[in-house]
Design an enzyme around this catalytic site. Structure first.
Site, mmCIF file in Angstrom:
data_model
loop_
_atom_site.group_PDB
_atom_site.id
_atom_site.type_symbol
_atom_site.label_atom_id
_atom_site.label_comp_id
_atom_site.label_asym_id
_atom_site.label_seq_id
_atom_site.Cartn_x
_atom_site.Cartn_y
_atom_site.Cartn_z
ATOM 1 N N HIS A 85 27.669 42.590 49.632
ATOM 2 C CA HIS A 85 29.163 42.633 48.903
ATOM 3 C C HIS A 85 29.725 44.175 49.324
ATOM 4 O O HIS A 85 30.645 43.887 49.889
ATOM 5 C CB HIS A 85 29.075 42.104 47.608
ATOM 6 C CG HIS A 85 30.697 42.177 46.981
ATOM 7 N ND1 HIS A 85 31.202 41.030 46.596
ATOM 8 C CD2 HIS A 85 31.494 43.018 46.609
ATOM 9 C CE1 HIS A 85 32.432 40.957 46.253
ATOM 10 N NE2 HIS A 85 32.614 42.350 46.114
ATOM 11 N N GLU A 86 29.018 45.075 48.506
ATOM 12 C CA GLU A 86 29.624 46.265 48.743
ATOM 13 C C GLU A 86 29.645 46.717 50.135
ATOM 14 O O GLU A 86 30.220 47.515 50.604
ATOM 15 C CB GLU A 86 28.540 47.181 47.636
ATOM 16 C CG GLU A 86 28.991 47.119 46.337
ATOM 17 C CD GLU A 86 30.281 46.591 45.720
ATOM 18 O OE1 GLU A 86 31.376 47.394 46.365
ATOM 19 O OE2 GLU A 86 30.448 45.783 44.788
ATOM 20 N N ILE A 99 45.294 38.985 31.781
ATOM 21 C CA ILE A 99 46.703 38.871 32.155
ATOM 22 C C ILE A 99 47.717 39.274 31.160
ATOM 23 O O ILE A 99 48.728 39.780 31.544
ATOM 24 C CB ILE A 99 47.131 37.237 32.633
ATOM 25 C CG1 ILE A 99 47.010 36.514 31.306
ATOM 26 C CG2 ILE A 99 46.243 36.767 33.628
ATOM 27 C CD1 ILE A 99 47.569 35.269 31.306
ATOM 28 N N GLY A 142 45.598 44.098 34.945
ATOM 29 C CA GLY A 142 46.659 43.949 36.034
ATOM 30 C C GLY A 142 46.455 42.740 36.883
ATOM 31 O O GLY A 142 46.984 42.393 37.933
HETATM 32 ZN ZN ZN Z 1 34.524 43.403 45.808
#
Ligand code: ZN
Length: 701
Positions: free
Chosen positions: A487-488, A620, A624
């Site tokens: 992912h990273e 929420i 953000g």
């Molecule tokens: Zn990510």
């Protein structure tokens, strides 16, 4: 008084080129370097304002020139704050953080700069700008307008008042959730009531009990210490406690008590958030109207990839209707198992997690420990680097003797197909709880940009918290840790393979928020691709490949209860969007009945009337994600569909995979923030995104 000149001489944070000298940076360097930089930057900003030209060079390049020293002085500091924290660094960081923020606001709210950008947008130079530069100008203009800069004086006064009130309300909201969470605990003394609890939870709960006793009794002699084996155990509403408790506690009444406490958190008494919700919503509507938008959802979407609320709602409905039957089946499965196990009462909310966990155990139980020996970091990195070589034609090469912040940190160069050095990255792989924050992330160390006429290559920092080597064993990763690394690395690829020369749009800069997870989640998909996974999963001692039944279990776990999980996320997203679009906070319908109305479409097991989980929905109301919670699903649709392009081309066809990989590289990765994400997606996929691949990967099509 300290001698300023000596503090500045030889201060590594004041370097103006090259990689940060991490090994030499000390907390004592921070305050003098940052203050010096802020003072000179303020002078430069004022000079710019006094003599600003409405041209690309006169405004945008000049602003970039103001930003650039911070890349060398502040980026390393905030990076070290996450990976090499210490009381000294924290103190230095906090000393100057406010001043940094203030300077940022000063520059972003500058009227002369705003006017010059507007003139640039409306003037003759405009048509000479490249599409990327036009996009940068328009985004800057929009950001400034959304911060209220174009309002009349009286409107701006009200706008700032609203901002102040909203900030206070969201701080209170978040504090109430925190306090209400702390206020509840369930102490289990009878070992019979602890039946089913796994040892990790027993450990956590005994520790929590001991800590609470210490706090209560202060210096006094305390009662007998709790032990993981014999209790007492203290269960709280924090996720690491609450989650496993509902999954494993055999005592149904206790599960009910904890569940009910959870869904009424911050909904009564001194920490009640009920009244804050309509207040927050009203203020957001008022803010939107001042800015000239119909509602707050429109403000949120103005800076996102999704074109309008209708597009988001359409995605919701496609995913919802495809998931419903599967979720009904999920619940039936649990009911059957519960009945077969002698449970006579109808299945309630506090039973779902419990029976889902029992069903998982019967269907495909496997543990992290079974998988670990197959995923040593070295082999996983080899597998990852060979995958990106096949897909994007890049070569990753390890580089020694780079100044780093910890001995475990490694440094790599990336070369393109022509053998040219195009980017570099640091990898900080292991968990280091004493000074490194949890989670995983990608930071932009240096951005691709033009400096004195030549290209500055992008450099990324990839930070994970994988299991470190123990004794003479290498680092053995869980499957989740492998996914996280992929992912990273996906975020890193977009930062590093950019070909944009303007820092405001190179890499992930300027990528719309709901599209930024596309490359990262795209890379995760390869962890479920059998040849890729088996190519890097070999037993660290014997070299034997990952047994097929374990691979099949990994696949099955991916789609387990996928319909139910999908609906749960949709309930959050749909409620969020409905509250910010078409809902009147001063009208007859309460926020709770709106929530219930959304639940009717997304919860197979009807929501309980006393459910007040909105009162703890910090994403929420204190974060953000307002009118933006949908972004999670939006990005999943994009990333799954992008992977679908490879499936369509044929995952076994090496040539097709490499051609599709080059297309992905030359659109989404290389243009990044330089073009609108929809335009880029269409350039890659030949059409607009479709949720079909996501549904298929989840077993829902
Ligand atoms: Zn990510």
């Amino acid at each position: 008084m300290s001698d300023t000149t000596s503090e500045l001489a030889d201060n590594p944070l004041l370097a103006t080129e090259g990689l940060p000298d991490f090994a030499r940076i000390e907390p004592s360097h921070v305050v003098p370097a940052v203050r010096h930089l802020l003072a000179t930057s303020l002078e430069r900003l004022e000079a710019l304002e006094a003599n600003i030209q409405p041209t690309w060079e006169g405004v945008i390049e000049a602003l970039e020139g103001l930003d650039r020293p911070f890349e060398h002085a502040w980026q390393p500091v905030s990076h070290l704050f996450g990976v090499k924290n210490s009381p000294e660094l924290r103190e230095a960081y906090e000393t100057v953080l406010g001043e940094i923020v203030e300077f940022g606001l000063r520059a972003s709210q500058s009227e002369p700069i705003y006017r010059a950008i507007k003139e640039l947008r409306d003037g003759e130079v405009w048509n000479t700008l490249s599409p990327t530069r036009k996009r940068i100008v328009e985004k800057k203009l929009l950001d400034a307008e959304l911060s209220g800069i174009a309002l009349s004086e009286s409107d701006r006064e009200r706008f700032n008042e609203i901002a102040g009130e909203l900030s206070q309300l969201s701080t209170d909201f978040s504090n109430h959730v925190l306090d209400a969470t702390k206020a509840f605990s369930l102490v289990i003394e009878d070992p019979q009531d602890a039946e089913g609890l796994p040892s990790s939870l027993r450990q956590l709960a005994a520790q929590s009990y001991n800590e609470s006793q210490q706090q209560e009794e202060g210096g006094e002699e305390s009662a007998a210490e709790a032990t993981p084996e014999s209790g007492p155990w203290r269960i709280t509403l924090d996720h690491p406690s609450f989650g496993p408790f509902l999954q494993h506690c055999c005592n149904r009444n206790l599960r009910e008590r904890v569940y009910r406490a959870f869904i009424t958190r911050a909904a009564e008494g001194e920490f009640d958030n009920s009244d804050s919700i309509p207040k927050i919503l009203s203020l957001r509507v008022e803010k939107a109207k001042l800015l000239g938008y119909e509602d707050f959802a429109a403000v949120s979407l103005a800076t996102k990839m999704a074109e309008n609320v209708a597009a988001v709602e359409q995605m919701f409905e496609t995913l919802r209707s495809a998931s419903w039957n599967s979720a009904v089946q999920d619940l039936d499965d649990l009911k059957q198992l519960a009945t077969a196990s002698g449970c006579e009462e109808p299945l309630a909310h506090w039973d779902v997690a419990f029976w889902a966990e029992r069903l998982r155990e019967t269907r495909f139980d496997f543990t992290d420990e079974q998988l670990r020996p197959y995923f040593s970091l070295e082999r996983v990195l080899d597998g990852l680097f060979s995958l990106v070589n096949r897909l994007f034609g890049i070569t990753v090469e390890s580089v020694a003797d780079v100044s780093v912040w910890n001995d475990d940190v490694r440094f790599f160069n990336i070369h393109n197909e022509a053998g040219e050095h195009v980017a570099s990255f640091y990898l900080d792989p292991y968990s280091r709880p004493e000074n490194k924050r949890g989670g995983a992330w990608m930071d932009e160390c240096l951005s691709r940009r033009i400096v004195d006429g030549s290209v500055q290559l992008p450099v990324a920092q990839l930070v994970c918290n994988s299991t470190p080597p123990v004794g003479d064993k290498p680092s053995l990763m869980t499957f989740r840790e492998v996914e996280t690394l992929f992912h990273e690395f996906g975020h890193g690829l977009q930062h590093m393979l950019t070909t944009v020369d303007e820092a405001d749009a190179s890499g992930i800069s300027g990528v719309e928020w709901d599209a930024v997870e596309l490359p990262s989640q795209f890379m995760e998909n390869w962890c479920y691709h059998k040849p890729t996974l088996l190519g890097m999963a070999a037993h660290f001692e014997t070299g034997e490949p990952l047994p097929d039944d374990l691979f099949q279990k990994i696949l099955a776990a991916r789609t387990y209860r996928a319909g139910s999980m999908m609906l749960r996320q949709l309930l959050f997203g749909m409620t969020d969007m409905a509250l910010h679009h078409g809902y009147d906070p001063d009208g007859d319908e309460t926020v709770f009945s709106l929530h219930e109305r959304m639940a009717e479409k997304t919860s197979v097991l009807p929501m309980r009337a006393e459910d007040r989980t909105l009162c703890a929905f910090q994403h929420i109301f204190a974060g953000g994600y307002c009118a933006g919670y949908y972004s999670y699903k939006w990005a999943e649709v994009l990333s799954a569909d992008a992977f679908g392009a490879f499936e369509d081309a044929g995952l076994d066809n090496e040539r097709a995979v490499s051609e599709t990989g080059r297309q992905f590289r030359d659109t989404i990765l290389s243009a990044g923030g330089g073009r609108h994400p929809m335009e880029l997606f269409k350039a890659f996929r030949g059409r607009e995104p479709s949720p079909e691949a996501l549904l298929r990967h989840n077993g829902l099509s």
